[in-house]
Scaffold this motif. Structure first.
Motif, PDB file in Angstrom:
ATOM      1  N   TRP A  10     -21.457 -28.995 -17.111  1.00  0.00           N
ATOM      2  CA  TRP A  10     -22.375 -28.375 -18.067  1.00  0.00           C
ATOM      3  C   TRP A  10     -21.804 -27.059 -18.610  1.00  0.00           C
ATOM      4  CZ3 TRP A  10     -26.873 -29.080 -14.129  1.00  0.00           C
ATOM      5  CH2 TRP A  10     -27.274 -30.423 -14.115  1.00  0.00           C
ATOM      6  N   LEU A  11     -21.246 -26.256 -17.715  1.00  0.00           N
ATOM      7  CA  LEU A  11     -20.666 -24.979 -18.146  1.00  0.00           C
ATOM      8  C   LEU A  11     -19.436 -25.214 -19.024  1.00  0.00           C
ATOM      9  CD1 LEU A  11     -20.970 -22.950 -14.817  1.00  0.00           C
ATOM     10  CD2 LEU A  11     -22.383 -22.692 -16.884  1.00  0.00           C
ATOM     11  N   SER A  12     -18.658 -26.238 -18.709  1.00  0.00           N
ATOM     12  CA  SER A  12     -17.480 -26.577 -19.513  1.00  0.00           C
ATOM     13  C   SER A  12     -17.881 -27.079 -20.894  1.00  0.00           C
ATOM     14  CB  SER A  12     -16.631 -27.627 -18.807  1.00  0.00           C
ATOM     15  OG  SER A  12     -16.092 -27.101 -17.620  1.00  0.00           O
ATOM     16  N   GLU A  13     -18.922 -27.906 -20.939  1.00  0.00           N
ATOM     17  CA  GLU A  13     -19.401 -28.423 -22.229  1.00  0.00           C
ATOM     18  C   GLU A  13     -19.796 -27.295 -23.178  1.00  0.00           C
ATOM     19  OE1 GLU A  13     -21.270 -32.621 -20.500  1.00  0.00           O
ATOM     20  OE2 GLU A  13     -22.628 -31.010 -21.120  1.00  0.00           O
ATOM     21  N   GLU A  14     -20.298 -26.216 -22.628  1.00  0.00           N
ATOM     22  CA  GLU A  14     -20.715 -25.068 -23.444  1.00  0.00           C
ATOM     23  C   GLU A  14     -19.605 -24.031 -23.588  1.00  0.00           C
ATOM     24  OE1 GLU A  14     -23.562 -25.274 -25.089  1.00  0.00           O
ATOM     25  OE2 GLU A  14     -23.810 -27.219 -24.090  1.00  0.00           O
ATOM     26  N   ASP A  15     -18.438 -24.309 -23.010  1.00  0.00           N
ATOM     27  CA  ASP A  15     -17.269 -23.419 -23.048  1.00  0.00           C
ATOM     28  C   ASP A  15     -17.579 -22.048 -22.428  1.00  0.00           C
ATOM     29  OD1 ASP A  15     -14.571 -22.909 -23.579  1.00  0.00           O
ATOM     30  OD2 ASP A  15     -15.051 -21.941 -25.494  1.00  0.00           O
ATOM     31  N   PHE A  16     -18.308 -22.059 -21.303  1.00  0.00           N
ATOM     32  CA  PHE A  16     -18.678 -20.822 -20.614  1.00  0.00           C
ATOM     33  C   PHE A  16     -17.710 -20.464 -19.487  1.00  0.00           C
ATOM     34  CE2 PHE A  16     -23.572 -21.236 -21.434  1.00  0.00           C
ATOM     35  CZ  PHE A  16     -23.370 -20.969 -22.776  1.00  0.00           C
ATOM     36  N   ILE A  17     -17.065 -21.446 -18.864  1.00  0.00           N
ATOM     37  CA  ILE A  17     -16.250 -21.169 -17.672  1.00  0.00           C
ATOM     38  C   ILE A  17     -15.000 -20.385 -18.051  1.00  0.00           C
ATOM     39  CG2 ILE A  17     -14.775 -22.174 -15.872  1.00  0.00           C
ATOM     40  CD1 ILE A  17     -16.754 -24.290 -15.409  1.00  0.00           C
ATOM     41  N   ARG A  18     -14.777 -19.299 -17.313  1.00  0.00           N
ATOM     42  CA  ARG A  18     -13.561 -18.498 -17.488  1.00  0.00           C
ATOM     43  C   ARG A  18     -12.669 -18.555 -16.259  1.00  0.00           C
ATOM     44  NH1 ARG A  18     -14.313 -19.740 -21.527  1.00  0.00           N
ATOM     45  NH2 ARG A  18     -15.369 -18.694 -23.199  1.00  0.00           N
ATOM     46  N   GLU A  19     -13.290 -18.791 -15.092  1.00  0.00           N
ATOM     47  CA  GLU A  19     -12.502 -18.804 -13.854  1.00  0.00           C
ATOM     48  C   GLU A  19     -13.287 -19.526 -12.770  1.00  0.00           C
ATOM     49  OE1 GLU A  19     -11.161 -15.443 -10.561  1.00  0.00           O
ATOM     50  OE2 GLU A  19     -11.462 -14.815 -12.641  1.00  0.00           O
ATOM     51  N   VAL A  20     -12.574 -20.285 -11.954  1.00  0.00           N
ATOM     52  CA  VAL A  20     -13.141 -20.854 -10.738  1.00  0.00           C
ATOM     53  C   VAL A  20     -12.604 -19.988  -9.616  1.00  0.00           C
ATOM     54  CG1 VAL A  20     -13.286 -22.870  -9.236  1.00  0.00           C
ATOM     55  CG2 VAL A  20     -13.214 -23.162 -11.736  1.00  0.00           C
ATOM     56  N   ARG A  21     -13.494 -19.351  -8.881  1.00  0.00           N
ATOM     57  CA  ARG A  21     -13.080 -18.386  -7.866  1.00  0.00           C
ATOM     58  C   ARG A  21     -13.296 -18.970  -6.471  1.00  0.00           C
ATOM     59  NH1 ARG A  21     -14.944 -12.462  -8.797  1.00  0.00           N
ATOM     60  NH2 ARG A  21     -13.167 -12.601 -10.184  1.00  0.00           N
ATOM     61  N   TYR A  22     -12.309 -18.778  -5.602  1.00  0.00           N
ATOM     62  CA  TYR A  22     -12.491 -19.158  -4.205  1.00  0.00           C
ATOM     63  C   TYR A  22     -13.387 -18.114  -3.550  1.00  0.00           C
ATOM     64  CZ  TYR A  22     -11.868 -19.717   0.748  1.00  0.00           C
ATOM     65  OH  TYR A  22     -12.124 -19.874   2.087  1.00  0.00           O
ATOM     66  N   ASP A  23     -14.382 -18.589  -2.803  1.00  0.00           N
ATOM     67  CA  ASP A  23     -15.316 -17.695  -2.132  1.00  0.00           C
ATOM     68  C   ASP A  23     -15.696 -18.369  -0.819  1.00  0.00           C
ATOM     69  OD1 ASP A  23     -17.531 -16.221  -1.248  1.00  0.00           O
ATOM     70  OD2 ASP A  23     -18.389 -16.033  -3.256  1.00  0.00           O
ATOM     71  N   GLU A  24     -15.279 -17.773   0.290  1.00  0.00           N
ATOM     72  CA  GLU A  24     -15.544 -18.391   1.595  1.00  0.00           C
ATOM     73  C   GLU A  24     -17.029 -18.471   1.923  1.00  0.00           C
ATOM     74  OE1 GLU A  24     -15.003 -14.609   4.619  1.00  0.00           O
ATOM     75  OE2 GLU A  24     -13.239 -15.784   4.095  1.00  0.00           O
ATOM     76  N   ASN A  25     -17.856 -17.708   1.229  1.00  0.00           N
ATOM     77  CA  ASN A  25     -19.300 -17.711   1.475  1.00  0.00           C
ATOM     78  C   ASN A  25     -20.064 -18.598   0.500  1.00  0.00           C
ATOM     79  OD1 ASN A  25     -19.167 -15.789   3.627  1.00  0.00           O
ATOM     80  ND2 ASN A  25     -18.761 -14.235   2.079  1.00  0.00           N
ATOM     81  N   ALA A  26     -19.325 -19.355  -0.322  1.00  0.00           N
ATOM     82  CA  ALA A  26     -19.991 -20.172  -1.340  1.00  0.00           C
ATOM     83  C   ALA A  26     -19.398 -21.576  -1.380  1.00  0.00           C
ATOM     84  CB  ALA A  26     -19.844 -19.507  -2.707  1.00  0.00           C
ATOM     85  N   ASP A  27     -20.253 -22.537  -1.725  1.00  0.00           N
ATOM     86  CA  ASP A  27     -19.767 -23.894  -1.971  1.00  0.00           C
ATOM     87  C   ASP A  27     -18.987 -23.933  -3.287  1.00  0.00           C
ATOM     88  OD1 ASP A  27     -20.878 -24.881   0.384  1.00  0.00           O
ATOM     89  OD2 ASP A  27     -22.775 -25.405  -0.605  1.00  0.00           O
ATOM     90  N   PHE A  28     -19.431 -23.137  -4.261  1.00  0.00           N
ATOM     91  CA  PHE A  28     -18.663 -22.946  -5.488  1.00  0.00           C
ATOM     92  C   PHE A  28     -19.045 -21.604  -6.105  1.00  0.00           C
ATOM     93  CE2 PHE A  28     -22.262 -25.675  -6.839  1.00  0.00           C
ATOM     94  CZ  PHE A  28     -22.789 -24.957  -7.892  1.00  0.00           C
ATOM     95  N   HIS A  29     -18.115 -21.087  -6.921  1.00  0.00           N
ATOM     96  CA  HIS A  29     -18.296 -19.766  -7.535  1.00  0.00           C
ATOM     97  C   HIS A  29     -17.555 -19.789  -8.867  1.00  0.00           C
ATOM     98  CE1 HIS A  29     -18.247 -15.136  -6.807  1.00  0.00           C
ATOM     99  NE2 HIS A  29     -18.329 -15.400  -8.103  1.00  0.00           N
TER     100      HIS A  29
END
Length: 160
Positions: A10-29
């Motif tokens: 969904w974020l890609s479809e709207e061209d919002f994503i700038r970075e996928v960040r590794y975060d040990e406290n998150a399933d995704f960030h």
């Protein structure tokens, strides 16, 4: 598809994503940009059944200086008005205030998994941004530097 795959799509479809960040406290960030030149985050904390949309803003030094020079009543009234205004957006927020001077603010909202749709995600991102924008406008309205003619400046370039 998984929640992460849906949100990323969904974020890609709207061209919002700038970075996928590794975060040990998150399933995704995800670091997103909405609108142009405004950075926000979409996070799913580990072990939680919601995603968090967050936008943090640091007040620029020029506005900090103007706040510092304001009288005590103006500073207190501003913080109270800011609280009331943000509360009307139905978002969560944290104001970092030192000696009655707003240093930074964080606006967040969450969507629980059972209510997560593309519509709800985009609507929540917009609401968080509009709450942040309201803060920027209130700061600019209350604490502006006079220009040469003695009227208030409406420049919004003093925010980081």
């Amino acid at each position: 598809m998984s929640i992460e795959e849906n949100v990323k799509q969904w974020l890609s479809e709207e061209d919002f994503i700038r970075e996928v960040r590794y975060d040990e406290n998150a399933d995704f960030h995800f670091i997103i940009e909405f609108p142009k030149d405004n950075i926000m985050e979409v996070i799913k904390p580990k072990g939680k059944d919601f995603i968090l949309i967050a936008c943090a803003t640091k007040v620029a030094q020029e506005h900090l200086n103007l706040m510092k020079n304001a009288d005590a009543l103006t500073k207190k009234d501003f913080i109270m008005a800011l609280n009331f205004s943000l509360n009307s957006y139905l978002v969560d927020f944290e104001l970092r205030v030192v000696q009655d001077i707003l240093q930074q603010f964080v606006v967040t909202d969450q969507i629980f998994e059972d209510g997560l749709t593309k519509h709800e995600l985009i609507k929540t991102i917009k609401r968080v941004f509009k709450a942040k924008l309201q803060c920027v406008w209130l700061i600019d309205q209350k604490f502006t530097r006079p220009n040469i003619t003695g009227t208030s400046s409406n420049e919004n370039d003093m925010f980081i």
